[in-house]
Design an enzyme around this catalytic site. Structure first.
Site, short mmCIF file in Angstrom:
data_model
loop_
_atom_site.label_atom_id
_atom_site.label_comp_id
_atom_site.label_asym_id
_atom_site.label_seq_id
_atom_site.Cartn_x
_atom_site.Cartn_y
_atom_site.Cartn_z
N ASP A 80 0.86 -1.19 0.00
CA ASP A 80 0.00 0.00 0.00
C ASP A 80 0.89 1.23 0.00
O ASP A 80 2.00 1.21 0.55
CB ASP A 80 -0.91 0.01 1.23
CG ASP A 80 -2.06 -0.98 1.13
OD1 ASP A 80 -2.45 -1.32 0.00
OD2 ASP A 80 -2.57 -1.38 2.18
N ASP A 100 -6.86 -1.29 -4.88
CA ASP A 100 -7.99 -0.97 -4.01
C ASP A 100 -8.89 0.07 -4.67
O ASP A 100 -10.13 -0.01 -4.58
CB ASP A 100 -7.50 -0.42 -2.66
CG ASP A 100 -6.65 -1.40 -1.88
OD1 ASP A 100 -6.83 -2.63 -2.05
OD2 ASP A 100 -5.80 -0.95 -1.09
#
Length: 153
Positions: free
Chosen positions: A109, A127
């Site tokens: 991330d 995402d």
């Protein structure tokens, strides 16, 4: 649409490779007001849920989600382009995160929205694809509901 799925996975993996090889780990890099790059690892699923679950189970769970969404996509009528785009983005995003987990044992991330007193969960492009895809499916359903209502009137 399958090309779109492959393209989203490829783009996601290319950016994650750049992040992993160019950004320092867990160091804040401002990009714009309220936006920063912040490389970290998510060992769970969304919002780090299930992070104590073994990787194999998270891989299986993600695979099952991809199969389920693929089934929904396959059952969707051909003329619903917005929904088809949404399903392709969801599957591409989920597959991108699945690749991370299979290779690294975690998901990379790197996008952080924040203020001085608040920050949103760190996330990645995959995402975003999943979120946008879900929004497109909801939009398609709303459009269909409006069309049905108008045809009954």
């Amino acid at each position: 649409m399958l090309t779109l799925v492959a393209g989203t996975v490829a783009l996601d993996q290319m950016i994650k490779w750049l992040v992993e090889t160019r950004l320092p780990f867990q160091e804040f890099l401002p990009v714009a007001p309220m936006l920063a790059l912040y490389r970290t690892w998510n060992e769970g699923i969304a919002f780090s849920l299930l992070r104590d679950m073994p990787d194999r189970w998270l891989l299986v769970l993600t695979g099952l989600v991809i199969v389920f969404v693929s089934h929904l996509w396959w059952r969707n009528p051909p003329g619903r382009a917005i929904a088809h785009l949404g399903y392709a983005l969801i599957i591409g995003g989920a597959a991108g995160n699945l690749v991370d987990r299979a290779i690294y044992g975690h998901v990379v991330d790197y996008i952080l929205f924040h203020t001085e007193t608040w920050s949103f969960a760190v996330f990645n492009l995959a995402d975003s694809f999943i979120t946008i895809g879900a929004g497109l499916i909801v939009l398609d359903e709303a459009i269909m509901a409006i069309r049905e209502r108008k045809s009954r009137d």
